[in-house]
Motif scaffolding. Structure first.
Motif, mmCIF file in Angstrom:
data_model
loop_
_atom_site.group_PDB
_atom_site.id
_atom_site.type_symbol
_atom_site.label_atom_id
_atom_site.label_comp_id
_atom_site.label_asym_id
_atom_site.label_seq_id
_atom_site.Cartn_x
_atom_site.Cartn_y
_atom_site.Cartn_z
ATOM 1 N N SER A 124 0.843 -1.189 0.000
ATOM 2 C CA SER A 124 0.000 0.000 0.000
ATOM 3 C C SER A 124 0.884 1.246 0.000
ATOM 4 O O SER A 124 2.091 1.170 0.256
ATOM 5 N N VAL A 125 0.265 2.375 -0.280
ATOM 6 C CA VAL A 125 0.900 3.682 -0.103
ATOM 7 C C VAL A 125 -0.101 4.521 0.694
ATOM 8 O O VAL A 125 -0.886 5.294 0.140
ATOM 9 N N VAL A 126 -0.110 4.311 2.001
ATOM 10 C CA VAL A 126 -1.031 4.993 2.910
ATOM 11 C C VAL A 126 -0.289 5.278 4.210
ATOM 12 O O VAL A 126 0.811 4.780 4.437
ATOM 13 N N ASP A 127 -0.911 6.077 5.057
ATOM 14 C CA ASP A 127 -0.363 6.316 6.378
ATOM 15 C C ASP A 127 -0.222 4.978 7.104
ATOM 16 O O ASP A 127 -1.042 4.073 6.943
ATOM 17 N N MET A 128 0.819 4.850 7.923
ATOM 18 C CA MET A 128 1.062 3.591 8.616
ATOM 19 C C MET A 128 -0.025 3.325 9.647
ATOM 20 O O MET A 128 -0.400 4.202 10.422
ATOM 21 N N HIS A 129 -0.555 2.092 9.630
ATOM 22 C CA HIS A 129 -1.539 1.704 10.641
ATOM 23 C C HIS A 129 -0.878 1.698 12.028
ATOM 24 O O HIS A 129 0.292 1.335 12.166
ATOM 25 N N GLN A 130 -1.639 2.081 13.039
ATOM 26 C CA GLN A 130 -1.131 2.083 14.415
ATOM 27 C C GLN A 130 -2.303 1.887 15.354
ATOM 28 O O GLN A 130 -3.394 2.397 15.122
ATOM 29 N N TRP A 131 -2.099 1.070 16.379
ATOM 30 C CA TRP A 131 -3.145 0.851 17.382
ATOM 31 C C TRP A 131 -2.478 0.762 18.753
ATOM 32 O O TRP A 131 -1.276 0.526 18.870
ATOM 33 N N PRO A 132 -3.259 0.973 19.817
ATOM 34 C CA PRO A 132 -2.651 1.009 21.157
ATOM 35 C C PRO A 132 -2.253 -0.365 21.684
ATOM 36 O O PRO A 132 -3.018 -1.321 21.614
ATOM 37 N N VAL A 133 -1.041 -0.473 22.175
ATOM 38 C CA VAL A 133 -0.536 -1.656 22.879
ATOM 39 C C VAL A 133 0.101 -1.129 24.165
ATOM 40 O O VAL A 133 1.004 -0.291 24.109
ATOM 41 N N TYR A 134 -0.356 -1.630 25.304
ATOM 42 C CA TYR A 134 -0.019 -0.989 26.567
ATOM 43 C C TYR A 134 1.097 -1.636 27.366
ATOM 44 O O TYR A 134 1.515 -1.078 28.378
ATOM 45 N N ASP A 135 1.590 -2.785 26.960
ATOM 46 C CA ASP A 135 2.689 -3.368 27.713
ATOM 47 C C ASP A 135 3.777 -3.928 26.806
ATOM 48 O O ASP A 135 4.341 -4.984 27.053
ATOM 49 N N ALA A 136 4.077 -3.188 25.773
ATOM 50 C CA ALA A 136 5.207 -3.500 24.888
ATOM 51 C C ALA A 136 5.617 -2.219 24.162
ATOM 52 O O ALA A 136 4.802 -1.309 23.972
ATOM 53 N N ILE A 137 6.881 -2.159 23.776
ATOM 54 C CA ILE A 137 7.336 -1.107 22.875
ATOM 55 C C ILE A 137 7.014 -1.585 21.465
ATOM 56 O O ILE A 137 7.401 -2.697 21.083
ATOM 57 N N VAL A 138 6.328 -0.779 20.673
ATOM 58 C CA VAL A 138 5.945 -1.200 19.335
ATOM 59 C C VAL A 138 6.374 -0.145 18.314
ATOM 60 O O VAL A 138 6.048 1.030 18.447
ATOM 61 N N PHE A 139 7.092 -0.596 17.315
ATOM 62 C CA PHE A 139 7.476 0.250 16.187
ATOM 63 C C PHE A 139 6.623 -0.187 15.000
ATOM 64 O O PHE A 139 6.776 -1.283 14.470
ATOM 65 N N PHE A 140 5.691 0.679 14.592
ATOM 66 C CA PHE A 140 4.869 0.440 13.410
ATOM 67 C C PHE A 140 5.641 1.022 12.226
ATOM 68 O O PHE A 140 5.643 2.238 12.007
ATOM 69 N N VAL A 141 6.307 0.144 11.486
ATOM 70 C CA VAL A 141 7.300 0.568 10.492
ATOM 71 C C VAL A 141 6.653 0.736 9.124
ATOM 72 O O VAL A 141 6.129 -0.235 8.549
ATOM 73 N N SER A 142 6.699 1.935 8.595
ATOM 74 C CA SER A 142 6.158 2.157 7.254
ATOM 75 C C SER A 142 7.010 1.435 6.219
ATOM 76 O O SER A 142 8.241 1.411 6.334
ATOM 77 N N PRO A 143 6.386 0.882 5.172
ATOM 78 C CA PRO A 143 7.182 0.262 4.105
ATOM 79 C C PRO A 143 7.924 1.292 3.265
ATOM 80 O O PRO A 143 8.815 0.925 2.498
ATOM 81 N N HIS A 144 7.554 2.566 3.420
ATOM 82 C CA HIS A 144 8.136 3.620 2.592
ATOM 83 C C HIS A 144 8.749 4.715 3.451
ATOM 84 O O HIS A 144 8.314 4.952 4.581
ATOM 85 N N SER A 145 9.722 5.381 2.876
ATOM 86 C CA SER A 145 10.310 6.539 3.536
ATOM 87 C C SER A 145 9.513 7.761 3.118
ATOM 88 O O SER A 145 9.870 8.479 2.181
ATOM 89 N N MET A 146 8.406 7.994 3.819
ATOM 90 C CA MET A 146 7.516 9.105 3.486
ATOM 91 C C MET A 146 6.923 9.668 4.769
ATOM 92 O O MET A 146 6.960 9.027 5.828
ATOM 93 N N ASP A 147 6.392 10.860 4.688
ATOM 94 C CA ASP A 147 5.837 11.502 5.871
ATOM 95 C C ASP A 147 4.635 10.745 6.393
ATOM 96 O O ASP A 147 3.832 10.196 5.623
ATOM 97 N N MET A 148 4.489 10.738 7.714
ATOM 98 C CA MET A 148 3.342 10.129 8.360
ATOM 99 C C MET A 148 2.274 11.205 8.631
ATOM 100 O O MET A 148 2.575 12.375 8.749
#
Length: 419
Positions: free
Chosen positions: A212-236
């Motif tokens: 896809s070419v969309v904003d990176m999906h992100q949802w709350p996770v409360y007991d872990a460090i989470v990096f939601f990594v975009s497939p592209h080098s583009m602005d979020m």
């Protein structure tokens, strides 16, 4: 803590599935099964499919249905019938070699054409599951190539620019827009960290996104460090017009190059280097517990999860769903194709099946017997190439973007000691 995170994510997914099933229950859909475990047939053995057209959980009659049988044997069969509320449709077939049969059912209108928007059945069955392996040999210098590419990351120090996002954060969670230096274009995405996390207290996860070419999906996770990594080098966090412009411009058809003079010319080279840099960054966080590092994703995100689990030995668990980029040369060997880039010798450095055999951590894979974006034969080749503890679950009637309601049949293979 890891299991608490997964329970929460499972709860959210289950709630969404329940809501979807509630809507679908008032719609017409197919329910299909086989006469035995769909992965357990042998070449030449009769496969028996039983398929009912359903509405509100009850069989529906009087609808004209078209069926089409294809297979990794190259054979095609098709026909029509009228659904019967008292008697399900039974279809018998076989395949004389290791591989899959794909059965598709469509409701026809009065004009004899498939009804637009109507549910379809796309399912399948497999002969000699354990014998399905890569159609093409891997590049002789596969490991040498990726060792060199990983060494290149050392040219760029790990330097992150974090911007707190109040609109995505809450009283328990800080969410940041991330720009992380890498070789070539920087890594972009979202980082979430529970507030006031102590040093060495949390597992870490990297989540990758599908094609896809969309904003990176992100949802709350409360007991872990989470990096939601975009497939592209583009602005979020930009508007739709921004991403549409990239989709039609510089990112149009990314990864589907018609020729590759070098593996470095693939779009996936830079993508995977950014993914590996994201994992390096997660390991550098003071909150990381120095033990648990999970990668996960679906479709192209599943490909990225498989690749990073293979390339980073510090990954401790991999979860890949409807995995993309599996056995690219399979179609040239007579197997049913999917929505995949054409096999090229220099694209084989990105084939999921070649990464699979290099994974050392436990791997869990979800797949669909009707998914012909990522064909079952390719995902099976991936599973059979993995020597680490592994588990795969195929769902009958599942395609790349659809899972049927009403408890579809599931078929599991595992070396983890569970079923």
């Amino acid at each position: 803590r890891y299991f608490e995170v997964m329970k929460k994510i499972t709860f959210w997914c289950a709630a969404a599935m329940f809501a979807s099933a509630a809507v679908l229950s008032a719609r017409t859909y197919f329910k299909g099964t086989c006469d035995k475990d769909a992965l357990s047939y042998m070449p030449g053995e009769q496969m028996v499919f039983t398929v009912s057209l359903m509405e509100d959980g009850k069989p529906l009659g009087g609808k004209k249905i078209k069926y089409t049988r294809r297979g990794d044997d190259g054979k095609i069969d098709s026909g029509e019938y009228v659904s019967d509320a008292q008697k399900p449709f039974v279809y018998k077939t076989s395949i004389d070699k290791p591989g899959y049969v794909h059965l598709k059912m469509e409701i026809l209108g009065d004009d004899g054409k498939p009804v637009k928007g109507a549910e379809k059945f796309e399912g399948g069955a497999c002969a000699e599951f354990d014998k399905i392996t890569s159609a093409r040999p891997e590049p002789a210098d596969f490991d040498k190539y990726w060792k060199a590419r990983k060494r290149s990351l050392k040219k760029a120090p790990i330097k992150a620019e974090l911007t707190l996002l109040p609109g995505k954060s809450n009283d328990k969670l800080d969410v940041y827009d991330v720009k992380l230096d890498c070789v070539g274009d920087p890594v972009r995405g979202y980082l979430s960290i529970p507030k006031n996390a102590a040093e060495k207290s949390l597992p870490a996860q990297a989540v990758f996104q599908g094609y896809s070419v969309v904003d990176m999906h992100q949802w709350p996770v409360y007991d872990a460090i989470v990096f939601f990594v975009s497939p592209h080098s583009m602005d979020m966090g930009k508007d739709k017009a921004y991403y549409d412009g990239l989709k039609k411009g510089k990112l149009a058809g990314f990864g589907f190059e018609k020729e590759l003079k070098s593996p470095k010319d693939s779009y996936f080279d830079g993508m995977l280097l950014r993914d590996l840099r994201a994992l390096e960054y997660l390991r550098s966080r003071p909150e990381w517990n120095r033990k648990d590092l999970q990668v996960s994703g679906g479709s192209m995100g599943g490909f990225q999860a498989i690749a990073t689990a293979a390339l980073d030995p510090k990954v401790t668990k991999c979860k890949s769903s409807i995995t993309w980029m599996c056995d690219l040369g399979g179609v040239d060997d007579g197997r049913l194709g999917g929505w995949l880039p054409k096999y090229l010798p220099n694209r084989a450095y990105y084939d999921s099946v070649n990464f699979g055999k290099r994974i050392k951590c436990p791997v869990e894979i979800d797949a669909g017997l009707g998914d012909y974006t990522c064909p079952p034969s390719g995902v099976t080749s991936l599973y059979n190439n993995i020597t680490a503890p592994k588990k795969i679950v195929f769902t009958q009637g599942r395609t790349h973007g659809y899972t049927p309601p009403d408890s579809p049949a599931k078929y599991t293979r595992s070396t983890m000691g569970d079923k």
